[in-house]
Write an enzyme that holds these catalytic residues in place. Structure first.
Site, PDB file in Angstrom:
ATOM      1  N   ARG A 242      -2.736  35.473  36.617  1.00 22.63           N
ATOM      2  CA  ARG A 242      -2.178  36.684  36.017  1.00 22.63           C
ATOM      3  C   ARG A 242      -3.069  37.891  36.285  1.00 22.63           C
ATOM      4  O   ARG A 242      -2.595  38.985  36.531  1.00 22.63           O
ATOM      5  CB  ARG A 242      -2.035  36.476  34.501  1.00 22.63           C
ATOM      6  CG  ARG A 242      -1.870  37.766  33.711  1.00 22.63           C
ATOM      7  CD  ARG A 242      -1.340  37.520  32.329  1.00 22.63           C
ATOM      8  NE  ARG A 242      -0.106  36.761  32.371  1.00 22.63           N
ATOM      9  CZ  ARG A 242       0.252  35.854  31.462  1.00 22.63           C
ATOM     10  NH1 ARG A 242      -0.534  35.584  30.449  1.00 22.63           N
ATOM     11  NH2 ARG A 242       1.395  35.215  31.569  1.00 22.63           N
ATOM     12  N   TYR A 243      -4.372  37.694  36.175  1.00 31.26           N
ATOM     13  CA  TYR A 243      -5.318  38.794  36.365  1.00 31.26           C
ATOM     14  C   TYR A 243      -5.803  38.777  37.811  1.00 31.26           C
ATOM     15  O   TYR A 243      -5.848  37.726  38.441  1.00 31.26           O
ATOM     16  CB  TYR A 243      -6.498  38.628  35.407  1.00 31.26           C
ATOM     17  CG  TYR A 243      -6.095  38.651  33.947  1.00 31.26           C
ATOM     18  CD1 TYR A 243      -5.720  39.848  33.339  1.00 31.26           C
ATOM     19  CD2 TYR A 243      -6.060  37.486  33.192  1.00 31.26           C
ATOM     20  CE1 TYR A 243      -5.350  39.874  32.009  1.00 31.26           C
ATOM     21  CE2 TYR A 243      -5.682  37.508  31.854  1.00 31.26           C
ATOM     22  CZ  TYR A 243      -5.331  38.703  31.265  1.00 31.26           C
ATOM     23  OH  TYR A 243      -4.963  38.729  29.942  1.00 31.26           O
TER      24      TYR A 243
ATOM     25  N   ARG B 243      -9.150  36.355  38.630  1.00 32.58           N
ATOM     26  CA  ARG B 243      -9.451  35.089  37.961  1.00 32.58           C
ATOM     27  C   ARG B 243      -8.171  34.315  37.689  1.00 32.58           C
ATOM     28  O   ARG B 243      -7.091  34.913  37.586  1.00 32.58           O
ATOM     29  CB  ARG B 243     -10.239  35.302  36.674  1.00 32.58           C
ATOM     30  CG  ARG B 243      -9.620  36.265  35.688  1.00 32.58           C
ATOM     31  CD  ARG B 243     -10.740  36.917  34.864  1.00 32.58           C
ATOM     32  NE  ARG B 243     -10.235  37.641  33.704  1.00 32.58           N
ATOM     33  CZ  ARG B 243      -9.764  38.889  33.777  1.00 32.58           C
ATOM     34  NH1 ARG B 243      -9.678  39.505  34.931  1.00 32.58           N
ATOM     35  NH2 ARG B 243      -9.347  39.497  32.685  1.00 32.58           N
TER      36      ARG B 243
ATOM     37  N   CYS C 186      -5.208  16.647  24.403  1.00 31.71           N
ATOM     38  CA  CYS C 186      -6.373  17.106  23.665  1.00 31.71           C
ATOM     39  C   CYS C 186      -6.870  15.962  22.782  1.00 31.71           C
ATOM     40  O   CYS C 186      -6.154  14.994  22.556  1.00 31.71           O
ATOM     41  CB  CYS C 186      -6.017  18.294  22.775  1.00 31.71           C
ATOM     42  SG  CYS C 186      -5.717  19.816  23.679  1.00 31.71           S
TER      43      CYS C 186
ATOM     44  N   CYS D 259      -3.930  21.129  17.439  1.00 34.74           N
ATOM     45  CA  CYS D 259      -3.868  22.269  16.529  1.00 34.74           C
ATOM     46  C   CYS D 259      -2.389  22.573  16.297  1.00 34.74           C
ATOM     47  O   CYS D 259      -1.616  22.694  17.245  1.00 34.74           O
ATOM     48  CB  CYS D 259      -4.522  23.493  17.163  1.00 34.74           C
ATOM     49  SG  CYS D 259      -6.158  23.209  17.862  1.00 34.74           S
TER      50      CYS D 259
ATOM     51  N   CYS E 220      -0.655  25.421  18.283  1.00 37.01           N
ATOM     52  CA  CYS E 220      -0.981  25.409  19.714  1.00 37.01           C
ATOM     53  C   CYS E 220      -0.057  26.336  20.510  1.00 37.01           C
ATOM     54  O   CYS E 220       1.157  26.228  20.440  1.00 37.01           O
ATOM     55  CB  CYS E 220      -0.864  23.993  20.262  1.00 37.01           C
ATOM     56  SG  CYS E 220      -1.146  23.912  22.054  1.00 37.01           S
TER      57      CYS E 220
ATOM     58  N   ARG F 208       0.375  26.266  23.563  1.00 33.46           N
ATOM     59  CA  ARG F 208       1.026  25.511  24.649  1.00 33.46           C
ATOM     60  C   ARG F 208       1.742  24.271  24.107  1.00 33.46           C
ATOM     61  O   ARG F 208       1.855  23.265  24.806  1.00 33.46           O
ATOM     62  CB  ARG F 208      -0.003  25.115  25.711  1.00 33.46           C
ATOM     63  CG  ARG F 208      -0.707  26.304  26.295  1.00 33.46           C
ATOM     64  CD  ARG F 208      -1.335  26.115  27.654  1.00 33.46           C
ATOM     65  NE  ARG F 208      -1.924  27.397  28.004  1.00 33.46           N
ATOM     66  CZ  ARG F 208      -3.236  27.684  27.872  1.00 33.46           C
ATOM     67  NH1 ARG F 208      -4.085  26.748  27.480  1.00 33.46           N
ATOM     68  NH2 ARG F 208      -3.675  28.892  28.170  1.00 33.46           N
TER      69      ARG F 208
ATOM     70  N   ASP G 219      -0.327  33.734  18.419  1.00 35.03           N
ATOM     71  CA  ASP G 219       0.831  33.963  19.285  1.00 35.03           C
ATOM     72  C   ASP G 219       2.139  33.637  18.555  1.00 35.03           C
ATOM     73  O   ASP G 219       2.142  32.894  17.571  1.00 35.03           O
ATOM     74  CB  ASP G 219       0.717  33.089  20.545  1.00 35.03           C
ATOM     75  CG  ASP G 219      -0.413  33.551  21.458  1.00 35.03           C
ATOM     76  OD1 ASP G 219      -0.683  34.771  21.498  1.00 35.03           O
ATOM     77  OD2 ASP G 219      -1.022  32.692  22.132  1.00 35.03           O
TER      78      ASP G 219
ATOM     79  N   ASP H 233      -2.121  38.699  22.625  1.00 35.19           N
ATOM     80  CA  ASP H 233      -1.550  38.414  23.932  1.00 35.19           C
ATOM     81  C   ASP H 233      -0.167  39.067  23.949  1.00 35.19           C
ATOM     82  O   ASP H 233       0.676  38.740  23.104  1.00 35.19           O
ATOM     83  CB  ASP H 233      -1.454  36.900  24.157  1.00 35.19           C
ATOM     84  CG  ASP H 233      -2.319  36.438  25.325  1.00 35.19           C
ATOM     85  OD1 ASP H 233      -2.001  36.857  26.463  1.00 35.19           O
ATOM     86  OD2 ASP H 233      -3.288  35.703  25.104  1.00 35.19           O
TER      87      ASP H 233
ATOM     88  N   LYS I 131      -4.009  39.684  27.575  1.00 35.81           N
ATOM     89  CA  LYS I 131      -4.792  40.030  26.385  1.00 35.81           C
ATOM     90  C   LYS I 131      -4.926  41.546  26.249  1.00 35.81           C
ATOM     91  O   LYS I 131      -5.356  42.213  27.175  1.00 35.81           O
ATOM     92  CB  LYS I 131      -6.182  39.407  26.487  1.00 35.81           C
ATOM     93  CG  LYS I 131      -6.157  37.892  26.494  1.00 35.81           C
ATOM     94  CD  LYS I 131      -7.541  37.324  26.690  1.00 35.81           C
ATOM     95  CE  LYS I 131      -7.512  35.834  26.849  1.00 35.81           C
ATOM     96  NZ  LYS I 131      -6.916  35.413  28.134  1.00 35.81           N
TER      97      LYS I 131
END
Ligand SMILES: *Cc1c(COP(=O)(O)O)cnc(C)c1O
Length: 408
Positions: free
Chosen positions: A130-131, A134, A143, A147, A150, A152, A310, A347, A354
Site C-alpha cells: 500500500r505504501y 514498504r 495466532c 483477539c 481482530c 483480520r 477498526d 486506519d 494509517k
C-alpha cells in the site's frame, strides 16, 4: 536499631516489582517443564465451551458468544494467558479481549469484513503493498490466541475464511520491486512458525539486496512468552537490522514471564515497539494508558501506535469514540516521558492507510505567525519564517532562526 531510610523490603515495592508472575492456576499439577514449553501451551489451549466453563463461570452473554461466534472467529486462549483473567470480574480487561461475547454477532451498517481494504491492495497472495517503500507480508493465518477485535477476523483462525498466502509469489514480487526497502512480517503470528521455517523465510528476504529493514508484528511475547526461547532469539539476531512490534493493551499483560521474554528480545538488540488498540472498558482511560506505557518503557518497549479500533464486523461493544482517543493522548503528551507517548492513528476505512490524529496544539495561523498552546494550555506565538517580527537588535535575520514570543 532502626534504619531511617525506607528500604524496599519486597520486590513488589519497587518499580520493577510490578511484574507479577501469571502462575499456573488451575494447571497447578502440570510440571514446570511442561508449563514452560510453548508446544504444551499451544496443545492445551482453551478452544471449546466445555473447557472454558471448566475454569470460568461465564455470563449468559459470554456463553452465547462462545456458542455462536465460532463461525466468525475461533476462540483460543493459552493456559498462561488465561491465568491473567480475574475470574471474579466479568469486566476484566484481559477477559474482554479474548472471551467471545454475543455482541460479536451484531453487525452495524458501518462495519466491514475487511475494514482496512487489504484484500484490494494484495500485490501477491498475502502481500499488501500500500505504501510506496514498504510491504506488509501476511505469512500465516494462525495466532497463539485470538483477539476478539481482530482486524483480520475474515481470514484469521480458520473459522470463517483463510488466508490465501503464497510465500514464493510474495518473495518474487518483493525481489522484483526495488522500491520495497522495508518488509513487515505479520499475519496471523509469524512467531508460530518453527525456528527453521522462520529462519529460512528471513534468510530469503535478507538475500534481496534492496530489502534493508525487516520487522515482525507479533503478540506471541504476550500470549505465549514461552515461545521466545534462547534458540529463537539466536536465529532472530542473525537477521539484523530486525525490529519487532508487539501488541500489549493493558498493564496486566506485562507479567514476569512476558517481561523476561521481552528482555531476551531486547538483549538480542531487537528494537521493540508496541501497537495497542484503544478498546472500550479495557484501556480507554488516561490512568490505564499511563500505567501501560510506563510499564512498557521498563520493558524497553517504545509505545509506537495507538490504533482507533477498526470498523470490524461485531466490534461496536469494544470501540470508543475518536474524541476519547485524542483526549487520552492529550493527557499523556507533555505530562509524561515523550518516549512513552504513542502516535494515535485511525486506519482510513476501506483502505486509506494509517492517518495520525493529534490533539490540537495549533490554535491559529494567520500568515505572519502561528498561535500555539502547550500541554498546560498556555499560549505561545511563533513568527512564520519569511515574515519576521521586528527585532531591533538584529536587523537582518535568517529564515531558519527560531524566535519564541510569549503573548504576555
Ligand atoms: C501498518 C502498515 C504498514 C507499516 O506502516 P508503518 O507506519 O511504517 O509502521 C505497512 N503496510 C500496511 C498495509 C500497513 O497496514
Amino acid at each position: 536499631m532502626v534504619d531511617a531510610t525506607p528500604v524496599p523490603s519486597k520486590p513488589e515495592d519497587t518499580a520493577q516489582g510490578r511484574f507479577r508472575a501469571a502462575g499456573r492456576g488451575p494447571w497447578h499439577g502440570v510440571p514446570p517443564e511442561q508449563w514452560d514449553d510453548w508446544r504444551w501451551q499451544l496443545k492445551n489451549r482453551i478452544t471449546t465451551l466445555a473447557e472454558l466453563e471448566r475454569h470460568l463461570a461465564l455470563t449468559p452473554e459470554e456463553r452465547a458468544g462462545v456458542i455462536l461466534s465460532g463461525s466468525r472467529l475461533a476462540m483460543a486462549i493459552t493456559p498462561y494467558f488465561f491465568n491473567l483473567i480475574d475470574p471474579a470480574d466479568p469486566t476484566c480487561p484481559i477477559r474482554r479481549q479474548i472471551v467471545p461475547r454475543i455482541e460479536e454477532m451484531s453487525f452495524g451498517p458501518e462495519e466491514m469484513e475487511d475494514p482496512c481494504g487489504e484484500d484490494r491492495s494484495m500485490a501477491a497472495p498475502g502481500l499488501v503493498h500500500r505504501y510506496p517503500d514498504r510491504a506488509l507480508f501476511l505469512v500465516t493465518d494462525r495466532c497463539a490466541a485470538y483477539c476478539r477485535y481482530c482486524t483480520r477476523s475474515r481470514v484469521v483462525s480458520g473459522a470463517h475464511g483463510h488466508l490465501d498466502a503464497d510465500h514464493e509469489a510474495a518473495i518474487r514480487y518483493i525481489a522484483a520491486h526495488p522500491e520495497i526497502r522495508d518488509v513487515l512480517l505479520s499475519g496471523g503470528d509469524p512467531l508460530l512458525f518453527t525456528d527453521e521455517k522462520l529462519d529460512s523465510l528471513l534468510q530469503r528476504l535478507r538475500a534481496i539486496p534492496h530489502v534493508e529493514f525487516l520487522r515482525i508484528g507479533t503478540r506471541i511475547p504476550i500470549f505465549l512468552p514461552q515461545r521466545i526461547t534462547p534458540g529463537l532469539v539466536d536465529i532472530l539476531r542473525q537477521h539484523h537490522p530486525l525490529w519487532m512490534s508487539v501488541h500489549v493493551n493493558h498493564p496486566r499483560e506485562l507479567t514476569a514471564e512476558s517481561r523476561a521474554a521481552l528482555a531476551r528480545l531486547a538483549d538480542a538488540g531487537i528494537p521493540l515497539g508496541n501497537q495497542s488498540v484503544l478498546l472500550r472498558g479495557i484501556n480507554d482511560s488516561a490512568d490505564v494508558m499511563l500505567e501501560l506505557v510506563h510499564g512498557l518503557l521498563l520493558c524497553r518497549v517504545r509505545p509506537y501506535y495507538l490504533y482507533q479500533c477498526d470498523l470490524i464486523r461485531g466490534s461496536a461493544h469494544l470501540r470508543t469514540t475518536v474524541r476519547e482517543g485524542i483526549d487520552i493522548i492529550n493527557d499523556l503528551r507533555g505530562h509524561t516521558t515523550g518516549y512513552a507517548v504513542p502516535q494515535y492513528v485511525v486506519d482510513g476505512p476501506g483502505g486509506g492507510g494509517k492517518i495520525p490524529l493529534n490533539p490540537e496544539y495549533l490554535l491559529a495561523h494567520d500568515g505572519d505567525s502561528i498561535v500555539l498552546r502547550n500541554f498546560k494550555g498556555d499560549i505561545y506565538e511563533y513568527p512564520e519564517a519569511g515574515r519576521p517580527a521586528p527585532l531591533p537588535s538584529r536587523p537582518s535575520r535568517r529564515h531558519d532562526e527560531i524566535v519564541c514570543l510569549g503573548l504576555d
